[in-house]
Design an enzyme around this catalytic site. Structure first.
Site, PDB file in Angstrom:
ATOM      1  N   HIS A 139      47.896  15.285 -75.801  1.00 15.85           N
ATOM      2  CA  HIS A 139      46.476  15.596 -75.989  1.00 15.85           C
ATOM      3  C   HIS A 139      45.866  16.146 -74.700  1.00 15.85           C
ATOM      4  O   HIS A 139      45.131  17.137 -74.707  1.00 15.85           O
ATOM      5  CB  HIS A 139      45.705  14.342 -76.403  1.00 15.85           C
ATOM      6  CG  HIS A 139      45.905  13.942 -77.826  1.00 15.85           C
ATOM      7  ND1 HIS A 139      47.120  13.536 -78.324  1.00 15.85           N
ATOM      8  CD2 HIS A 139      45.023  13.865 -78.870  1.00 15.85           C
ATOM      9  CE1 HIS A 139      46.993  13.221 -79.611  1.00 15.85           C
ATOM     10  NE2 HIS A 139      45.739  13.421 -79.971  1.00 15.85           N
TER      11      HIS A 139
ATOM     12  N   HIS B 132      48.440   6.115 -73.896  1.00 14.34           N
ATOM     13  CA  HIS B 132      49.100   6.606 -72.685  1.00 14.34           C
ATOM     14  C   HIS B 132      48.703   5.768 -71.477  1.00 14.34           C
ATOM     15  O   HIS B 132      47.664   5.096 -71.465  1.00 14.34           O
ATOM     16  CB  HIS B 132      48.709   8.061 -72.411  1.00 14.34           C
ATOM     17  CG  HIS B 132      49.315   9.032 -73.369  1.00 14.34           C
ATOM     18  ND1 HIS B 132      50.632   9.409 -73.319  1.00 14.34           N
ATOM     19  CD2 HIS B 132      48.765   9.714 -74.404  1.00 14.34           C
ATOM     20  CE1 HIS B 132      50.880  10.275 -74.284  1.00 14.34           C
ATOM     21  NE2 HIS B 132      49.760  10.481 -74.966  1.00 14.34           N
TER      22      HIS B 132
END
Length: 228
Positions: A144, A193
């Site tokens: 992303h 993440h």
């Protein structure tokens, strides 16, 4: 001295634009290398990664969680296809053909590069007892964040050059930087993440963007003798 002067001259096929592009590429590639080496070597940053990840997981609350989910959803593959399509249409209508070419190479190419890097490093995602998101793919670097950095980085580059007014340029850079940081923060907040994942994604994408924009700029200068 003549060689140095030519490299720092704004005009010309191999002038200042190429020098800046190569310098940016080198700096971003070095940053990525250092992060990757630290992560794979289980250096101190991995301890920091774990602490930050578990802190956000423990303190996640509404409405922040819904906002972060929305920001993250906007920059999935489907979301990026819509963003790329909208900007591509604008560039086509603006007759910015070389910028359109840069867009089509940089963002999809950067996303594919990121997938390849994930399989190279194969870092597992953060694990929690009560995760906010559950993903089966690898963690390093963040997809992303990489896509957002490529897209908003190219958008900022185009508008800074295409718009003469300084406040438009400044506002564009501020907006694009905020969007990149917001996407990166959303991925860490949601536990998808680690901090090092999003930092590496930014470095990776800056390097890739430098390659794409510099290459397209050089192509145009060679063909038309104009600035991009």
């Amino acid at each position: 001295m003549n060689f140095i002067e030519e490299r720092l001259t704004p005009g010309g096929e191999f002038g200042l634009h190429l020098t800046v592009g190569m310098a940016l590429l080198a700096a971003a590639a070095l940053a990525f290398h250092e992060l990757a080496e630290a992560v794979m070597g289980q250096a101190a940053i991995t301890v920091f990664d774990l602490r930050v990840a578990h802190w956000f997981n423990a303190h996640a609350a509404e409405p922040a969680t819904s906002l972060m989910r929305t920001v993250s959803a906007m920059h999935t593959v489907a979301g990026m296809v819509l963003l790329i399509g909208a900007l591509a249409l604008y560039l086509w209508r603006a007759r910015a053909r070389y910028w359109l070419l840069a867009l089509l190479f940089s963002v999809p190419g950067g996303m594919l590069l990121n997938v390849g890097l994930k399989y190279v490093f194969q870092r597992q995602r953060p694990v929690f007892e009560q995760p906010l998101v559950t993903l089966m793919t690898y963690s390093f670097p963040s997809g992303h964040t990489a896509a957002a950095t490529c897209f908003y980085g190219l958008l900022a580059s185009y508008l800074v050059i295409a718009r003469p007014r300084w406040y438009v340029r400044l506002g564009t850079v501020a907006f694009c930087l905020c969007m990149i940081l917001l996407v990166a923060f959303s991925r860490v907040y949601l536990g998808a993440h680690y901090v090092s994942d999003v930092l590496a994604a930014m470095a990776e994408s800056v390097a890739w963007l430098a390659v794409c924009i510099t290459a397209i700029s050089t192509l145009r200068r060679r063909r038309e003798g104009k600035t991009i």
